[in-house]
Design a protein around this motif. Sequence first.
Motif, short mmCIF file in Angstrom:
data_model
loop_
_atom_site.label_atom_id
_atom_site.label_comp_id
_atom_site.label_asym_id
_atom_site.label_seq_id
_atom_site.Cartn_x
_atom_site.Cartn_y
_atom_site.Cartn_z
N VAL A 51 -66.41 38.09 -95.72
CA VAL A 51 -65.18 37.19 -95.39
C VAL A 51 -65.12 37.05 -93.84
N VAL A 52 -65.04 35.75 -93.44
CA VAL A 52 -65.01 35.44 -91.94
C VAL A 52 -63.30 34.97 -91.72
N LEU A 53 -62.55 35.53 -90.92
CA LEU A 53 -61.19 34.89 -90.85
C LEU A 53 -60.89 34.23 -89.66
N VAL A 54 -60.47 33.16 -89.85
CA VAL A 54 -60.41 32.15 -88.50
C VAL A 54 -58.99 31.85 -88.61
N GLY A 55 -58.35 31.79 -87.12
CA GLY A 55 -57.08 31.24 -86.88
C GLY A 55 -56.74 31.35 -85.23
N ARG A 56 -55.58 31.30 -84.88
CA ARG A 56 -55.31 31.32 -83.64
C ARG A 56 -54.69 32.41 -82.95
N ASN A 57 -54.06 33.31 -84.08
CA ASN A 57 -53.47 34.41 -83.81
C ASN A 57 -54.42 35.54 -84.01
N GLU A 58 -54.88 36.16 -83.12
CA GLU A 58 -55.92 37.38 -83.12
C GLU A 58 -55.21 38.62 -83.89
N GLN A 59 -53.92 38.92 -83.52
CA GLN A 59 -53.23 40.17 -84.14
C GLN A 59 -53.11 39.80 -85.74
N ALA A 60 -52.72 38.74 -86.02
CA ALA A 60 -52.60 38.43 -87.43
C ALA A 60 -53.78 38.36 -88.14
N LEU A 61 -54.99 37.82 -87.64
CA LEU A 61 -56.33 38.06 -88.11
C LEU A 61 -56.78 39.58 -88.41
N LYS A 62 -56.63 40.36 -87.37
CA LYS A 62 -56.79 41.70 -87.46
C LYS A 62 -56.11 42.58 -88.58
N GLU A 63 -54.75 42.06 -88.79
CA GLU A 63 -53.98 42.72 -89.84
C GLU A 63 -54.63 42.28 -91.05
N THR A 64 -54.97 41.06 -91.53
CA THR A 64 -55.62 40.68 -92.58
C THR A 64 -56.96 41.27 -92.87
N ALA A 65 -57.74 41.31 -91.85
CA ALA A 65 -58.96 42.07 -91.77
C ALA A 65 -58.73 43.52 -92.47
N GLY A 66 -57.72 44.14 -91.84
CA GLY A 66 -57.43 45.58 -92.38
C GLY A 66 -57.18 45.58 -93.70
N LEU A 67 -56.75 44.66 -94.42
CA LEU A 67 -56.15 44.47 -95.86
C LEU A 67 -57.30 44.17 -96.51
N VAL A 68 -58.28 43.25 -96.21
CA VAL A 68 -59.56 42.99 -96.61
C VAL A 68 -60.40 44.06 -96.67
N GLY A 69 -60.73 44.95 -95.74
CA GLY A 69 -61.57 45.99 -95.89
C GLY A 69 -62.71 45.75 -94.93
N ALA A 70 -63.55 46.82 -95.03
CA ALA A 70 -64.73 46.76 -94.15
C ALA A 70 -65.63 45.62 -94.43
N GLY A 71 -66.27 45.04 -93.43
CA GLY A 71 -66.95 43.90 -93.57
C GLY A 71 -66.38 42.70 -93.18
N ALA A 72 -65.07 42.57 -93.04
CA ALA A 72 -64.25 41.36 -92.91
C ALA A 72 -64.61 41.09 -91.21
N LEU A 73 -64.92 40.02 -90.97
CA LEU A 73 -65.07 39.21 -89.46
C LEU A 73 -63.95 38.64 -88.99
N THR A 74 -63.49 38.54 -87.68
CA THR A 74 -62.37 37.70 -87.35
C THR A 74 -63.05 36.79 -86.13
N ALA A 75 -62.00 35.62 -86.00
CA ALA A 75 -62.70 34.84 -84.66
C ALA A 75 -61.60 33.95 -84.57
N VAL A 76 -61.18 33.97 -83.29
CA VAL A 76 -59.95 33.12 -83.05
C VAL A 76 -60.50 31.75 -82.57
N CYS A 77 -59.66 30.72 -83.24
CA CYS A 77 -60.34 29.44 -82.86
C CYS A 77 -59.06 28.43 -83.44
N ASP A 78 -58.91 27.40 -82.62
CA ASP A 78 -57.96 26.36 -82.94
C ASP A 78 -58.64 25.27 -83.61
N VAL A 79 -58.73 24.99 -84.95
CA VAL A 79 -59.36 23.98 -85.62
C VAL A 79 -59.23 22.61 -85.24
#
Length: 253
Positions: A32-60
């Motif tokens: 899973v690659v998590l994309v959004g504007r809030n980096e902290q929120a993305l990291k929190e989601t990644a922590g719940l998803v588990g190892a291997g999740a990527l995060t990237a800050v982006c305004d779609v």
Amino acid sequence: MSLRGRTALVTGGGGPLGRAFARALADSGARVVLVGRNEQALKETAGLVGAGALTAVCDVADPASVTALAAELADEDVSLLVNNAGVAGPVRPLVDIEPDEWDDVFAANVRGVYLMCRAFLPPMIAAGRGDIVNVASVSGKRPLLHRTPYTASKMALLGLTRTLAGEVGPQGVAVNSLSPGPVRGPRMDRNFRMTAELTGCTVQQAEADFASRAALGRLVEEHEVAAALVAMLAMPGLCGADIDLSAGMVAPA
């Protein structure tokens, strides 16, 4: 079903529904690659998803930001795009809504989907496979008073989905939409508060009135919407379709 070996990009990945989507996709084996504007929120989601999740800050809604995201993920084989990012917009009569408020809703809810598809479709087309799921809303098909920018944007998204499905389906890419009804969570809580302020009822009355329009008499839950997403991906013949997950929501009389 198993999504093992596939990479799924989820926009709005820091929000409650994006979080539910990400967890369901990861549980089904996807990277899973998590994309959004809030980096902290993305990291929190990644922590719940588990190892291997990527995060990237982006305004779609910003072309330069989406272009930079595509370049950042150029080495990732993204074969599944979930366009979940969006905003609720104002809760007021149309005559009281400002043009910039209208534009903000369409930028996030329609322009953002267009830009993400434009950026991530070419590799799918080249590979001859892929899935795009656009998160629309039952409100794009039924009246929702005092929410014209939101409902109009979601109706536009349904048109985008069906037309794009016809364009890229022959090239092996399935494009569908998922239309949740009112999903229990912070966004609906906010809408109920604003409706109560506008109409003079209580927040509890606003929620009860809204839920009464559904055949099941309740809101839908985030995990139910996420389960519907995974179920859609298990239907290989599904293309150009809209799945309604609204607890039987009907238009008000």
